[in-house]
Design an enzyme around this catalytic site. Structure first.
Site, PDB file in Angstrom:
ATOM      1  N   MET A 190      56.639  86.195 -64.657  1.00  0.00           N
ATOM      2  CA  MET A 190      56.862  87.197 -63.608  1.00  0.00           C
ATOM      3  C   MET A 190      57.971  88.105 -64.109  1.00  0.00           C
ATOM      4  SD  MET A 190      56.428  84.612 -60.406  1.00  0.00           S
ATOM      5  CE  MET A 190      56.690  83.223 -61.505  1.00  0.00           C
ATOM      6  N   ASP A 250      57.610  78.801 -64.193  1.00  0.00           N
ATOM      7  CA  ASP A 250      57.765  80.138 -63.618  1.00  0.00           C
ATOM      8  C   ASP A 250      58.936  80.873 -64.262  1.00  0.00           C
ATOM      9  OD1 ASP A 250      55.724  80.252 -61.498  1.00  0.00           O
ATOM     10  OD2 ASP A 250      56.802  78.508 -60.703  1.00  0.00           O
ATOM     11  N   MET A 301      61.043  84.199 -64.393  1.00  0.00           N
ATOM     12  CA  MET A 301      61.332  85.381 -63.551  1.00  0.00           C
ATOM     13  C   MET A 301      62.547  86.127 -64.105  1.00  0.00           C
ATOM     14  SD  MET A 301      60.945  83.770 -59.746  1.00  0.00           S
ATOM     15  CE  MET A 301      59.731  82.503 -59.362  1.00  0.00           C
ATOM     16  N   HIS A 356      53.440  73.862 -64.853  1.00  0.00           N
ATOM     17  CA  HIS A 356      53.512  75.301 -64.559  1.00  0.00           C
ATOM     18  C   HIS A 356      54.985  75.732 -64.595  1.00  0.00           C
ATOM     19  CE1 HIS A 356      51.984  79.016 -62.573  1.00  0.00           C
ATOM     20  NE2 HIS A 356      53.138  79.001 -61.904  1.00  0.00           N
ATOM     21  N   HIS A 389      53.912  80.995 -66.499  1.00  0.00           N
ATOM     22  CA  HIS A 389      53.634  82.096 -65.564  1.00  0.00           C
ATOM     23  C   HIS A 389      54.776  83.105 -65.670  1.00  0.00           C
ATOM     24  CE1 HIS A 389      53.130  83.404 -61.057  1.00  0.00           C
ATOM     25  NE2 HIS A 389      52.829  84.371 -61.897  1.00  0.00           N
ATOM     26  N   MET A 395      47.496  85.258 -56.963  1.00  0.00           N
ATOM     27  CA  MET A 395      48.684  84.794 -56.221  1.00  0.00           C
ATOM     28  C   MET A 395      48.354  84.681 -54.736  1.00  0.00           C
ATOM     29  SD  MET A 395      51.066  84.168 -58.380  1.00  0.00           S
ATOM     30  CE  MET A 395      52.336  83.802 -57.156  1.00  0.00           C
ATOM     31  N   SER A 449      54.460  73.041 -60.292  1.00  0.00           N
ATOM     32  CA  SER A 449      55.452  74.046 -60.692  1.00  0.00           C
ATOM     33  C   SER A 449      56.834  73.406 -60.676  1.00  0.00           C
ATOM     34  CB  SER A 449      55.412  75.226 -59.730  1.00  0.00           C
ATOM     35  OG  SER A 449      56.617  75.969 -59.859  1.00  0.00           O
ATOM     36  N   ASP A 497      48.213  80.123 -56.738  1.00  0.00           N
ATOM     37  CA  ASP A 497      49.618  79.752 -56.854  1.00  0.00           C
ATOM     38  C   ASP A 497      50.361  80.277 -55.639  1.00  0.00           C
ATOM     39  OD1 ASP A 497      52.229  79.252 -57.635  1.00  0.00           O
ATOM     40  OD2 ASP A 497      52.221  80.659 -59.326  1.00  0.00           O
ATOM     41  N   GLY A 498      50.958  79.343 -54.873  1.00  0.00           N
ATOM     42  CA  GLY A 498      51.758  79.717 -53.719  1.00  0.00           C
ATOM     43  C   GLY A 498      51.239  79.097 -52.442  1.00  0.00           C
ATOM     44  N   GLY A 499      52.063  78.241 -51.850  1.00  0.00           N
ATOM     45  CA  GLY A 499      51.706  77.658 -50.560  1.00  0.00           C
ATOM     46  C   GLY A 499      50.588  76.631 -50.623  1.00  0.00           C
ATOM     47  N   GLY A 528      54.220  73.629 -56.108  1.00  0.00           N
ATOM     48  CA  GLY A 528      55.634  73.383 -56.379  1.00  0.00           C
ATOM     49  C   GLY A 528      56.228  72.458 -55.351  1.00  0.00           C
ATOM     50  N   SER A 529      56.503  73.005 -54.165  1.00  0.00           N
ATOM     51  CA  SER A 529      57.171  72.192 -53.141  1.00  0.00           C
ATOM     52  C   SER A 529      56.319  71.005 -52.704  1.00  0.00           C
ATOM     53  CB  SER A 529      57.579  73.063 -51.945  1.00  0.00           C
ATOM     54  OG  SER A 529      56.543  73.926 -51.580  1.00  0.00           O
TER      55      SER A 529
HETATM   56  C1  DX5 Z   1      56.119  81.655 -56.889  1.00  0.00           C
HETATM   57  C2  DX5 Z   1      55.765  80.846 -58.093  1.00  0.00           C
HETATM   58  C3  DX5 Z   1      55.129  79.561 -57.763  1.00  0.00           C
HETATM   59  C4  DX5 Z   1      55.953  78.626 -56.926  1.00  0.00           C
HETATM   60  C5  DX5 Z   1      55.004  77.940 -55.979  1.00  0.00           C
HETATM   61  O1  DX5 Z   1      56.371  82.965 -57.255  1.00  0.00           O
HETATM   62  O2  DX5 Z   1      54.908  81.552 -58.945  1.00  0.00           O
HETATM   63  O3  DX5 Z   1      54.640  78.904 -58.928  1.00  0.00           O
HETATM   64  O4  DX5 Z   1      56.639  77.638 -57.643  1.00  0.00           O
HETATM   65  O5  DX5 Z   1      55.732  77.182 -55.092  1.00  0.00           O
HETATM   66  P1  DX5 Z   1      55.077  76.559 -53.776  1.00  0.00           P
HETATM   67  O6  DX5 Z   1      53.985  75.641 -54.242  1.00  0.00           O
HETATM   68  O7  DX5 Z   1      56.207  75.839 -53.139  1.00  0.00           O
HETATM   69  O8  DX5 Z   1      54.563  77.708 -52.976  1.00  0.00           O
HETATM   70 ZN    ZN Z   2      53.904  80.419 -60.555  1.00  0.00          ZN
END
Ligand code: DX5
Ligand code: ZN
Length: 217
Positions: free
Chosen positions: A65, A32, A34, A30, A63, A134, A7, A172-174, A194-195
């Site tokens: 949102m 995001d 928003m 990916h 993605h 998610m 991401s 997706d997430g963590g 992402g991170s």
């Molecule tokens: C959060 C996003 C993710 C985000 C994930 O709402 O949809 O794609 O970038 O980031 P990490 O991998 O750091 O949780």
């Molecule tokens: Zn995402």
């Protein structure tokens, strides 16, 4: 097949082209999107995705949102995104929208927030190329993986297997080298990180490590 989708939410937005060059080994990028309505954060929209499209040959996994997914999602497919994910909670007519995206030549994907049950959507799985479950509340990178989603992943995998196994299950997430194992064990095959990717000194190496973690598990 395990797929890793970094991401770019955790990338340097002022240097996106260079940041895309650091994830050449990714299966897709990916992105995001928003709108500060569906989620309490604002990122980027069509013009930036168009610029990303020109800056990389990697497939784009968009993605969304955002509210009004029925109106906006087809415009991302139009830009040449390989896959467009809308949230079930934001779509008025998810079946019609999924068919529209496929008709445009894009993969159709639908996302569920952590507290949204998968059961009401099982009969429409055949309309989708990918289901995104998610594993954090959408809106921000760097949150902690929610283990309470694991049973939902398992139920969704069972349902896709029952119907022939053509639907990818994305989380997706963590996601990191440790949580990816629990998600994979439960049946996920497509992983957004992402991170974990962009905080690494070498993002491409981090992608390799995530893939390796799953395959050697
Ligand atoms: C959060 C996003 C993710 C985000 C994930 O709402 O949809 O794609 O970038 O980031 P990490 O991998 O750091 O949780
Ligand atoms: Zn995402």
């Amino acid at each position: 097949m395990t797929a890793i989708h970094p991401s770019i939410l955790s990338a340097d937005f002022a240097n996106l082209e260079a940041e895309l060059g650091r994830i050449r080994g990714a299966d897709a990028v990916h992105v995001d999107v928003m709108d500060n309505h569906f989620v309490p954060n604002l990122t980027l929209g069509l013009p930036v995705v168009q610029a990303i499209r020109k800056a990389t040959d990697l497939p784009l996994d968009i993605h969304l949102m955002i509210d009004d997914a029925d109106v906006w999602a087809p415009q991302y497919a139009e830009l040449g995104a390989e896959s467009v994910t809308f949230h079930a909670e934001a779509a008025k007519a998810p079946v019609r929208l999924a068919r529209e995206l496929r008709g445009q030549g894009s993969k159709a994907a639908m996302a569920l927030k952590p507290a949204t049950a998968v059961e009401p959507y099982l009969d429409m799985l055949g309309e989708l190329d990918m289901l995104l479950l998610m594993t954090v509340e959408p809106g921000f990178g760097g949150q902690e993986f929610l283990d309470i989603i694991l049973p939902k992943i398992r139920r969704a995998r069972q349902a896709t297997n029952d119907m022939g196994g053509q639907v990818a299950i994305q989380v997706d997430g963590g996601i990191n080298a440790e949580t990816i194992l629990r998600a994979a064990d439960s049946g996920a095959d497509t992983f957004v990180a992402g991170s974990a990717v962009y905080s690494a000194e070498d993002p491409d190496e981090a992608i390799t490590q995530l893939r390796k973690a799953v395959s050697s598990h």
